[in-house]
Scaffold this motif. Sequence first.
Motif, PDB file in Angstrom:
ATOM      1  N   VAL A 171       0.841  -1.188   0.000  1.00 51.19           N
ATOM      2  CA  VAL A 171       0.000   0.000   0.000  1.00 51.19           C
ATOM      3  C   VAL A 171       0.878   1.241   0.000  1.00 51.19           C
ATOM      4  O   VAL A 171       1.821   1.351   0.782  1.00 51.19           O
ATOM      5  CB  VAL A 171      -0.916   0.007   1.248  1.00 51.19           C
ATOM      6  N   ASP A 201      -2.135   5.839   0.830  1.00 48.69           N
ATOM      7  CA  ASP A 201      -3.295   4.955   0.935  1.00 48.69           C
ATOM      8  C   ASP A 201      -3.397   4.292   2.297  1.00 48.69           C
ATOM      9  O   ASP A 201      -4.222   3.401   2.498  1.00 48.69           O
ATOM     10  CB  ASP A 201      -3.216   3.862  -0.143  1.00 48.69           C
ATOM     11  N   GLY A 219      -4.295  -0.406   4.289  1.00 47.88           N
ATOM     12  CA  GLY A 219      -5.195   0.606   3.750  1.00 47.88           C
ATOM     13  C   GLY A 219      -6.580   0.561   4.353  1.00 47.88           C
ATOM     14  O   GLY A 219      -7.511   1.198   3.839  1.00 47.88           O
ATOM     15  N   THR A 251     -13.066   8.202   2.340  1.00 51.26           N
ATOM     16  CA  THR A 251     -13.004   7.206   1.272  1.00 51.26           C
ATOM     17  C   THR A 251     -13.826   5.972   1.594  1.00 51.26           C
ATOM     18  O   THR A 251     -14.093   5.145   0.725  1.00 51.26           O
ATOM     19  CB  THR A 251     -11.540   6.769   1.030  1.00 51.26           C
TER      20      THR A 251
END
Length: 217
Positions: free
Chosen positions: A2, A6, A90, A208
Amino acid sequence: MVAPGDRGRFMVLTGIDGSGKSSLLSLIAIASLTTAGWRDLRHHELPAVMAPDEPTLIKNSMSSLPRAMFIGGHIVAQYEHLVRPQLELGVDVLLDSYWYKVMAKEHILGTSHPILADLCGALPVPDAVILLEVDPRVAYLRKRDSLTSYECMGTTDMKGFIRFQGRLRDRLEEELAGHPALYRVDADRDLRSVLRSATDVVQQCAPTSARMPEQLV
Protein backbone atom coordinates in the motif's frame (compact mmCIF):
# COMPACT_ATOMS: atom_id res chain seq x y z
CA MET A 1 2.25 -2.91 -0.99
CA VAL A 2 0.00 0.00 0.00
CA ALA A 3 1.31 3.43 -0.95
CA PRO A 4 1.90 5.83 1.98
CA GLY A 5 -0.99 7.98 0.85
CA ASP A 6 -3.30 4.96 0.94
CA ARG A 7 -2.62 4.14 4.57
CA GLY A 8 -5.81 3.64 6.57
CA ARG A 9 -7.14 6.18 9.04
CA PHE A 10 -6.71 5.50 12.75
CA MET A 11 -9.76 6.58 14.76
CA VAL A 12 -10.63 6.16 18.43
CA LEU A 13 -14.09 5.96 20.00
CA THR A 14 -14.13 6.87 23.68
CA GLY A 15 -16.34 8.09 26.48
CA ILE A 16 -17.26 7.24 30.06
CA ASP A 17 -18.45 3.78 31.07
CA GLY A 18 -21.99 3.25 29.84
CA SER A 19 -21.64 5.73 26.99
CA GLY A 20 -22.40 3.03 24.41
CA LYS A 21 -18.97 2.32 22.92
CA SER A 22 -19.29 -1.46 22.84
CA SER A 23 -22.77 -1.35 21.33
CA LEU A 24 -21.70 1.07 18.60
CA LEU A 25 -18.58 -0.92 17.75
CA SER A 26 -20.69 -4.03 17.28
CA LEU A 27 -23.24 -2.26 15.07
CA ILE A 28 -21.39 0.25 12.96
CA ALA A 29 -20.86 -1.11 9.45
CA ILE A 30 -18.81 0.85 6.95
CA ALA A 31 -16.85 -0.51 4.02
CA SER A 32 -13.07 -0.48 4.51
CA LEU A 33 -13.46 -0.07 8.27
CA THR A 34 -12.59 -2.49 11.04
CA THR A 35 -13.72 -1.94 14.62
CA ALA A 36 -11.69 -3.30 17.51
CA GLY A 37 -11.51 -3.51 21.28
CA TRP A 38 -9.07 -5.07 23.72
CA ARG A 39 -10.93 -8.39 23.78
CA ASP A 40 -10.02 -8.86 20.11
CA LEU A 41 -6.48 -9.61 21.27
CA ARG A 42 -7.85 -13.08 22.06
CA HIS A 43 -7.85 -13.78 18.33
CA HIS A 44 -4.06 -13.43 18.22
CA GLU A 45 -1.36 -15.76 19.46
CA LEU A 46 -0.56 -13.86 22.63
CA PRO A 47 -0.26 -14.82 26.30
CA ALA A 48 -3.71 -15.11 27.87
CA VAL A 49 -2.82 -12.32 30.28
CA MET A 50 -3.01 -9.84 27.37
CA ALA A 51 -6.80 -10.27 27.29
CA PRO A 52 -7.82 -11.68 30.68
CA ASP A 53 -11.38 -12.16 31.87
CA GLU A 54 -10.77 -9.93 34.90
CA PRO A 55 -8.10 -7.33 34.04
CA THR A 56 -9.01 -5.19 37.06
CA LEU A 57 -8.18 -8.04 39.44
CA ILE A 58 -4.76 -8.38 37.83
CA LYS A 59 -4.06 -4.65 38.04
CA ASN A 60 -5.14 -4.48 41.65
CA SER A 61 -2.75 -7.30 42.61
CA MET A 62 0.26 -5.32 41.39
CA SER A 63 2.37 -2.54 42.82
CA SER A 64 2.76 0.73 40.94
CA LEU A 65 5.49 -0.07 38.41
CA PRO A 66 4.32 -3.58 37.39
CA ARG A 67 0.79 -2.20 37.14
CA ALA A 68 1.98 0.51 34.75
CA MET A 69 3.92 -2.03 32.69
CA PHE A 70 0.90 -4.36 32.51
CA ILE A 71 -1.40 -1.56 31.33
CA GLY A 72 1.22 -0.17 28.96
CA GLY A 73 1.92 -3.56 27.41
CA HIS A 74 -1.80 -4.08 26.92
CA ILE A 75 -2.14 -0.76 25.09
CA VAL A 76 0.90 -1.39 22.90
CA ALA A 77 -0.44 -4.85 22.01
CA GLN A 78 -3.72 -3.29 20.90
CA TYR A 79 -1.94 -0.90 18.56
CA GLU A 80 0.55 -3.44 17.21
CA HIS A 81 -1.92 -6.27 16.66
CA LEU A 82 -5.30 -4.61 16.11
CA VAL A 83 -4.44 -1.28 14.53
CA ARG A 84 -1.11 -1.03 12.72
CA PRO A 85 -1.44 -4.09 10.44
CA GLN A 86 -4.85 -2.90 9.24
CA LEU A 87 -3.63 0.63 8.60
CA GLU A 88 -0.77 -0.71 6.51
CA LEU A 89 -3.30 -2.61 4.39
CA GLY A 90 -5.19 0.61 3.75
CA VAL A 91 -8.04 -0.31 6.10
CA ASP A 92 -9.51 2.30 8.46
CA VAL A 93 -9.62 1.32 12.14
CA LEU A 94 -12.00 2.44 14.88
CA LEU A 95 -10.51 1.38 18.23
CA ASP A 96 -12.25 1.35 21.60
CA SER A 97 -10.70 4.05 23.82
CA TYR A 98 -6.96 3.38 23.11
CA TRP A 99 -5.08 4.71 26.15
CA TYR A 100 -7.33 7.67 26.89
CA LYS A 101 -9.86 6.14 29.26
CA VAL A 102 -7.53 3.84 31.19
CA MET A 103 -5.02 6.65 31.68
CA ALA A 104 -7.79 8.93 32.94
CA LYS A 105 -8.93 6.26 35.39
CA GLU A 106 -5.42 5.63 36.67
CA HIS A 107 -5.03 9.35 37.29
CA ILE A 108 -8.33 9.59 39.18
CA LEU A 109 -7.48 6.58 41.34
CA GLY A 110 -4.00 7.90 42.09
CA THR A 111 -2.37 4.79 40.64
CA SER A 112 -0.80 6.37 37.55
CA HIS A 113 2.97 5.86 37.23
CA PRO A 114 5.16 8.33 35.25
CA ILE A 115 6.38 5.52 33.01
CA LEU A 116 2.81 4.92 31.79
CA ALA A 117 2.36 8.59 30.92
CA ASP A 118 5.66 8.54 29.03
CA LEU A 119 4.63 5.45 27.09
CA CYS A 120 1.24 6.84 26.14
CA GLY A 121 2.85 10.07 25.02
CA ALA A 122 5.16 8.11 22.71
CA LEU A 123 2.38 6.12 21.02
CA PRO A 124 1.00 7.15 17.60
CA VAL A 125 -1.60 9.91 17.75
CA PRO A 126 -4.96 8.89 16.23
CA ASP A 127 -6.10 10.73 13.13
CA ALA A 128 -9.39 11.43 14.91
CA VAL A 129 -11.03 10.86 18.28
CA ILE A 130 -14.80 10.53 18.65
CA LEU A 131 -16.02 11.39 22.14
CA LEU A 132 -19.41 10.07 23.21
CA GLU A 133 -20.93 12.66 25.52
CA VAL A 134 -23.37 11.22 28.05
CA ASP A 135 -24.71 12.22 31.45
CA PRO A 136 -23.35 9.87 34.14
CA ARG A 137 -26.92 9.36 35.38
CA VAL A 138 -27.96 8.11 31.94
CA ALA A 139 -24.87 5.89 31.83
CA TYR A 140 -25.81 4.44 35.23
CA LEU A 141 -29.22 3.35 33.96
CA ARG A 142 -27.43 1.40 31.22
CA LYS A 143 -24.81 -0.09 33.53
CA ARG A 144 -26.55 -0.54 36.88
CA ASP A 145 -26.70 -4.34 36.69
CA SER A 146 -23.03 -4.77 35.82
CA LEU A 147 -21.00 -2.24 37.81
CA THR A 148 -17.36 -2.98 38.59
CA SER A 149 -14.88 -1.46 41.01
CA TYR A 150 -13.00 0.11 38.06
CA GLU A 151 -16.13 2.08 37.19
CA CYS A 152 -17.00 3.40 40.63
CA MET A 153 -15.49 5.35 43.49
CA GLY A 154 -15.90 4.09 47.02
CA THR A 155 -18.87 1.81 46.51
CA THR A 156 -20.22 -0.07 43.49
CA ASP A 157 -23.62 1.60 43.57
CA MET A 158 -25.30 4.55 41.89
CA LYS A 159 -23.56 7.14 44.07
CA GLY A 160 -20.12 5.62 43.57
CA PHE A 161 -20.65 5.21 39.83
CA ILE A 162 -21.94 8.73 39.18
CA ARG A 163 -19.18 10.29 41.28
CA PHE A 164 -16.44 8.39 39.44
CA GLN A 165 -17.91 8.88 35.98
CA GLY A 166 -18.30 12.62 36.51
CA ARG A 167 -14.60 12.84 37.29
CA LEU A 168 -13.78 10.54 34.38
CA ARG A 169 -15.75 12.76 31.99
CA ASP A 170 -13.82 15.83 33.18
CA ARG A 171 -10.48 14.06 32.93
CA LEU A 172 -11.18 12.85 29.38
CA GLU A 173 -11.95 16.44 28.43
CA GLU A 174 -8.56 17.48 29.76
CA GLU A 175 -6.72 14.69 27.96
CA LEU A 176 -8.41 15.38 24.63
CA ALA A 177 -8.38 19.17 24.76
CA GLY A 178 -5.30 19.43 22.54
CA HIS A 179 -6.20 16.76 20.00
CA PRO A 180 -6.31 18.25 16.48
CA ALA A 181 -9.37 16.27 15.36
CA LEU A 182 -11.84 15.77 18.21
CA TYR A 183 -15.46 15.05 17.32
CA ARG A 184 -18.32 14.99 19.82
CA VAL A 185 -21.45 12.86 19.61
CA ASP A 186 -24.48 13.31 21.88
CA ALA A 187 -24.85 9.82 23.35
CA ASP A 188 -27.75 10.56 25.70
CA ARG A 189 -30.14 9.64 22.88
CA ASP A 190 -31.43 6.25 21.77
CA LEU A 191 -28.91 3.86 20.24
CA ARG A 192 -30.31 4.16 16.72
CA SER A 193 -29.84 7.94 16.69
CA VAL A 194 -26.36 7.71 18.18
CA LEU A 195 -25.39 5.06 15.62
CA ARG A 196 -26.38 7.34 12.76
CA SER A 197 -24.43 10.26 14.20
CA ALA A 198 -21.34 8.17 14.92
CA THR A 199 -21.44 6.67 11.43
CA ASP A 200 -21.61 10.14 9.89
CA VAL A 201 -18.62 11.28 11.95
CA VAL A 202 -16.55 8.23 10.99
CA GLN A 203 -17.28 8.87 7.33
CA GLN A 204 -16.28 12.49 7.77
CA CYS A 205 -12.99 11.36 9.32
CA ALA A 206 -12.40 8.71 6.64
CA PRO A 207 -14.20 10.03 3.53
CA THR A 208 -13.00 7.21 1.27
CA SER A 209 -15.05 4.69 3.25
CA ALA A 210 -18.48 3.93 1.81
CA ARG A 211 -21.60 3.55 3.89
CA MET A 212 -23.47 0.25 3.82
CA PRO A 213 -27.06 1.58 3.68
CA GLU A 214 -28.72 -1.69 4.66
CA GLN A 215 -27.18 -1.38 8.11
CA LEU A 216 -28.75 2.02 8.73
CA VAL A 217 -32.31 1.71 7.45
